[in-house]
Design a protein around this motif. Structure first.
Motif, PDB file in Angstrom:
ATOM      1  N   MET A   1       0.837  -1.190   0.000  1.00 56.09           N
ATOM      2  CA  MET A   1       0.000   0.000   0.000  1.00 56.09           C
ATOM      3  C   MET A   1       0.881   1.253   0.000  1.00 56.09           C
ATOM      4  O   MET A   1       1.886   1.324   0.685  1.00 56.09           O
ATOM      5  CB  MET A   1      -0.905  -0.010   1.230  1.00 56.09           C
ATOM      6  CG  MET A   1      -1.777   1.195   1.307  1.00 56.09           C
ATOM      7  SD  MET A   1      -3.059   0.947   2.545  1.00 56.09           S
ATOM      8  CE  MET A   1      -3.949   2.432   2.301  1.00 56.09           C
ATOM      9  N   LEU A   2       0.481   2.226  -0.775  1.00 58.13           N
ATOM     10  CA  LEU A   2       1.194   3.495  -0.908  1.00 58.13           C
ATOM     11  C   LEU A   2       0.825   4.388   0.272  1.00 58.13           C
ATOM     12  O   LEU A   2      -0.277   4.923   0.342  1.00 58.13           O
ATOM     13  CB  LEU A   2       0.806   4.150  -2.241  1.00 58.13           C
ATOM     14  CG  LEU A   2       1.567   5.364  -2.693  1.00 58.13           C
ATOM     15  CD1 LEU A   2       3.050   5.060  -2.831  1.00 58.13           C
ATOM     16  CD2 LEU A   2       1.023   5.825  -4.036  1.00 58.13           C
ATOM     17  N   LYS A   3       1.765   4.530   1.216  1.00 58.72           N
ATOM     18  CA  LYS A   3       1.469   5.262   2.454  1.00 58.72           C
ATOM     19  C   LYS A   3       1.509   6.764   2.268  1.00 58.72           C
ATOM     20  O   LYS A   3       0.658   7.476   2.758  1.00 58.72           O
ATOM     21  CB  LYS A   3       2.428   4.827   3.555  1.00 58.72           C
ATOM     22  CG  LYS A   3       2.209   3.401   3.978  1.00 58.72           C
ATOM     23  CD  LYS A   3       3.166   2.996   5.080  1.00 58.72           C
ATOM     24  CE  LYS A   3       2.862   1.558   5.453  1.00 58.72           C
ATOM     25  NZ  LYS A   3       3.999   0.736   5.603  1.00 58.72           N
ATOM     26  N   ARG A  78       9.637   0.585 -11.498  1.00 64.22           N
ATOM     27  CA  ARG A  78       8.464   1.206 -10.885  1.00 64.22           C
ATOM     28  C   ARG A  78       8.160   2.488 -11.637  1.00 64.22           C
ATOM     29  O   ARG A  78       9.024   3.041 -12.324  1.00 64.22           O
ATOM     30  CB  ARG A  78       8.696   1.467  -9.400  1.00 64.22           C
ATOM     31  CG  ARG A  78       9.830   2.388  -9.117  1.00 64.22           C
ATOM     32  CD  ARG A  78      10.154   2.473  -7.636  1.00 64.22           C
ATOM     33  NE  ARG A  78      11.262   3.396  -7.464  1.00 64.22           N
ATOM     34  CZ  ARG A  78      11.281   4.386  -6.604  1.00 64.22           C
ATOM     35  NH1 ARG A  78      10.259   4.577  -5.793  1.00 64.22           N
ATOM     36  NH2 ARG A  78      12.309   5.190  -6.527  1.00 64.22           N
ATOM     37  N   ARG A 127      -1.670   6.819 -10.731  1.00 60.69           N
ATOM     38  CA  ARG A 127      -1.538   5.374 -10.579  1.00 60.69           C
ATOM     39  C   ARG A 127      -0.059   5.081 -10.404  1.00 60.69           C
ATOM     40  O   ARG A 127       0.769   5.520 -11.200  1.00 60.69           O
ATOM     41  CB  ARG A 127      -2.107   4.659 -11.793  1.00 60.69           C
ATOM     42  CG  ARG A 127      -2.181   3.141 -11.637  1.00 60.69           C
ATOM     43  CD  ARG A 127      -3.087   2.551 -12.723  1.00 60.69           C
ATOM     44  NE  ARG A 127      -3.139   1.116 -12.662  1.00 60.69           N
ATOM     45  CZ  ARG A 127      -3.979   0.406 -11.919  1.00 60.69           C
ATOM     46  NH1 ARG A 127      -4.848   1.030 -11.155  1.00 60.69           N
ATOM     47  NH2 ARG A 127      -3.974  -0.913 -11.932  1.00 60.69           N
ATOM     48  N   TYR A 128       0.259   4.340  -9.354  1.00 62.68           N
ATOM     49  CA  TYR A 128       1.641   4.023  -9.011  1.00 62.68           C
ATOM     50  C   TYR A 128       1.853   2.527  -9.163  1.00 62.68           C
ATOM     51  O   TYR A 128       1.022   1.726  -8.728  1.00 62.68           O
ATOM     52  CB  TYR A 128       1.926   4.452  -7.571  1.00 62.68           C
ATOM     53  CG  TYR A 128       3.311   4.124  -7.078  1.00 62.68           C
ATOM     54  CD1 TYR A 128       4.421   4.786  -7.582  1.00 62.68           C
ATOM     55  CD2 TYR A 128       3.511   3.166  -6.097  1.00 62.68           C
ATOM     56  CE1 TYR A 128       5.700   4.488  -7.128  1.00 62.68           C
ATOM     57  CE2 TYR A 128       4.782   2.863  -5.628  1.00 62.68           C
ATOM     58  CZ  TYR A 128       5.871   3.534  -6.154  1.00 62.68           C
ATOM     59  OH  TYR A 128       7.129   3.240  -5.694  1.00 62.68           O
ATOM     60  N   TYR A 129       2.981   2.158  -9.795  1.00 62.84           N
ATOM     61  CA  TYR A 129       3.316   0.750  -9.992  1.00 62.84           C
ATOM     62  C   TYR A 129       4.655   0.468  -9.329  1.00 62.84           C
ATOM     63  O   TYR A 129       5.646   1.166  -9.557  1.00 62.84           O
ATOM     64  CB  TYR A 129       3.414   0.410 -11.482  1.00 62.84           C
ATOM     65  CG  TYR A 129       3.840  -1.022 -11.711  1.00 62.84           C
ATOM     66  CD1 TYR A 129       2.905  -2.051 -11.687  1.00 62.84           C
ATOM     67  CD2 TYR A 129       5.172  -1.349 -11.905  1.00 62.84           C
ATOM     68  CE1 TYR A 129       3.303  -3.374 -11.869  1.00 62.84           C
ATOM     69  CE2 TYR A 129       5.579  -2.659 -12.086  1.00 62.84           C
ATOM     70  CZ  TYR A 129       4.634  -3.669 -12.068  1.00 62.84           C
ATOM     71  OH  TYR A 129       5.025  -4.965 -12.235  1.00 62.84           O
ATOM     72  N   HIS A 133       2.688  -4.532  -8.466  1.00 61.14           N
ATOM     73  CA  HIS A 133       1.389  -4.111  -7.947  1.00 61.14           C
ATOM     74  C   HIS A 133       1.122  -2.666  -8.377  1.00 61.14           C
ATOM     75  O   HIS A 133       2.005  -1.825  -8.315  1.00 61.14           O
ATOM     76  CB  HIS A 133       1.386  -4.196  -6.409  1.00 61.14           C
ATOM     77  CG  HIS A 133       0.161  -3.656  -5.769  1.00 61.14           C
ATOM     78  ND1 HIS A 133      -1.037  -4.322  -5.781  1.00 61.14           N
ATOM     79  CD2 HIS A 133      -0.054  -2.497  -5.102  1.00 61.14           C
ATOM     80  CE1 HIS A 133      -1.937  -3.597  -5.148  1.00 61.14           C
ATOM     81  NE2 HIS A 133      -1.362  -2.487  -4.722  1.00 61.14           N
ATOM     82  N   SER A 134      -0.120  -2.394  -8.794  1.00 64.18           N
ATOM     83  CA  SER A 134      -0.530  -1.041  -9.164  1.00 64.18           C
ATOM     84  C   SER A 134      -1.556  -0.539  -8.167  1.00 64.18           C
ATOM     85  O   SER A 134      -2.362  -1.311  -7.637  1.00 64.18           O
ATOM     86  CB  SER A 134      -1.162  -1.008 -10.558  1.00 64.18           C
ATOM     87  OG  SER A 134      -0.191  -1.293 -11.527  1.00 64.18           O
ATOM     88  N   GLU A 135      -1.531   0.776  -7.949  1.00 63.49           N
ATOM     89  CA  GLU A 135      -2.464   1.384  -7.003  1.00 63.49           C
ATOM     90  C   GLU A 135      -2.872   2.768  -7.477  1.00 63.49           C
ATOM     91  O   GLU A 135      -2.028   3.592  -7.833  1.00 63.49           O
ATOM     92  CB  GLU A 135      -1.772   1.474  -5.631  1.00 63.49           C
ATOM     93  CG  GLU A 135      -2.646   1.981  -4.535  1.00 63.49           C
ATOM     94  CD  GLU A 135      -1.965   1.911  -3.185  1.00 63.49           C
ATOM     95  OE1 GLU A 135      -2.430   2.608  -2.275  1.00 63.49           O
ATOM     96  OE2 GLU A 135      -0.981   1.169  -3.030  1.00 63.49           O
ATOM     97  N   ASP A 136      -4.181   3.027  -7.504  1.00 60.75           N
ATOM     98  CA  ASP A 136      -4.707   4.334  -7.857  1.00 60.75           C
ATOM     99  C   ASP A 136      -4.713   5.234  -6.628  1.00 60.75           C
ATOM    100  O   ASP A 136      -4.850   4.746  -5.496  1.00 60.75           O
ATOM    101  CB  ASP A 136      -6.144   4.218  -8.370  1.00 60.75           C
ATOM    102  CG  ASP A 136      -6.214   3.488  -9.713  1.00 60.75           C
ATOM    103  OD1 ASP A 136      -5.322   3.692 -10.546  1.00 60.75           O
ATOM    104  OD2 ASP A 136      -7.167   2.718  -9.912  1.00 60.75           O
ATOM    105  N   PHE A 137      -4.588   6.530  -6.848  1.00 61.91           N
ATOM    106  CA  PHE A 137      -4.670   7.491  -5.748  1.00 61.91           C
ATOM    107  C   PHE A 137      -5.199   8.834  -6.260  1.00 61.91           C
ATOM    108  O   PHE A 137      -5.097   9.133  -7.441  1.00 61.91           O
ATOM    109  CB  PHE A 137      -3.305   7.666  -5.061  1.00 61.91           C
ATOM    110  CG  PHE A 137      -2.208   8.139  -5.983  1.00 61.91           C
ATOM    111  CD1 PHE A 137      -1.940   9.478  -6.147  1.00 61.91           C
ATOM    112  CD2 PHE A 137      -1.456   7.208  -6.696  1.00 61.91           C
ATOM    113  CE1 PHE A 137      -0.947   9.901  -7.018  1.00 61.91           C
ATOM    114  CE2 PHE A 137      -0.453   7.620  -7.564  1.00 61.91           C
ATOM    115  CZ  PHE A 137      -0.207   8.978  -7.721  1.00 61.91           C
TER     116      PHE A 137
END
Length: 140
Positions: A1-3, A78, A127-129, A133-137
């Motif tokens: 998880m992107l903190k 990344r 979006r971070y990769y 794993h990719s994560e939207d924010f």
């Protein structure tokens, strides 16, 4: 998880000397171009680039300001994509704000050169990769 997106992505951006900007053409297709790093950034919300006023990209942003920018750390595989809007700025204050010594190589008339403008990108989301794993924010 992107903190802490601002810190993690900001650090990634600061270590890159190439960025990618994308625009939309009149048929609705994306165009992507490699650029030098942004001349200035304010967190991960606002970015400033230099370009030629006469460029195809400027015409596309004037027609449709939807845009994205991408930064890639190939060493650690990344990246971060930021989605938002691009403005074309031609006022002297904006041009002087990011002008650097040596820019006359591209813009012979200096900061007042009519073929020199500033692209101001304002991000809304991203979006971070990393680590497969990719994560939207959302960017506030």
């Amino acid at each position: 998880m992107l903190k802490n997106a601002a810190q993690t992505i900001g650090d990634l951006i600061d270590k890159q000397n190439v960025s990618f900007i994308s625009s939309i053409d009149v048929e609705g297709f994306p165009y992507t171009k490699a650029m030098l790093s942004p001349r200035k950034r304010e967190g991960i919300k606002t970015f400033y680039f230099t370009t030629n006023t006469s460029s195809m990209r400027v015409a596309q942003y004037r027609e449709n300001p939807k845009a994205c920018i991408y930064f890639c750390d190939k060493r650690f595989f990344r990246g971060a994509m930021l989605k938002g809007f691009m403005e074309v700025l031609e006022d002297i204050e904006s041009k002087e704000m990011i002008w650097q010594e040596g820019d006359t190589m591209y813009y012979h008339k200096g900061a007042t050169d009519p073929d020199y403008c500033v692209l101001k990108f304002t991000a809304q989301s991203g979006r971070y990769y990393s680590n497969f794993h990719s994560e939207d924010f959302i960017i506030e």
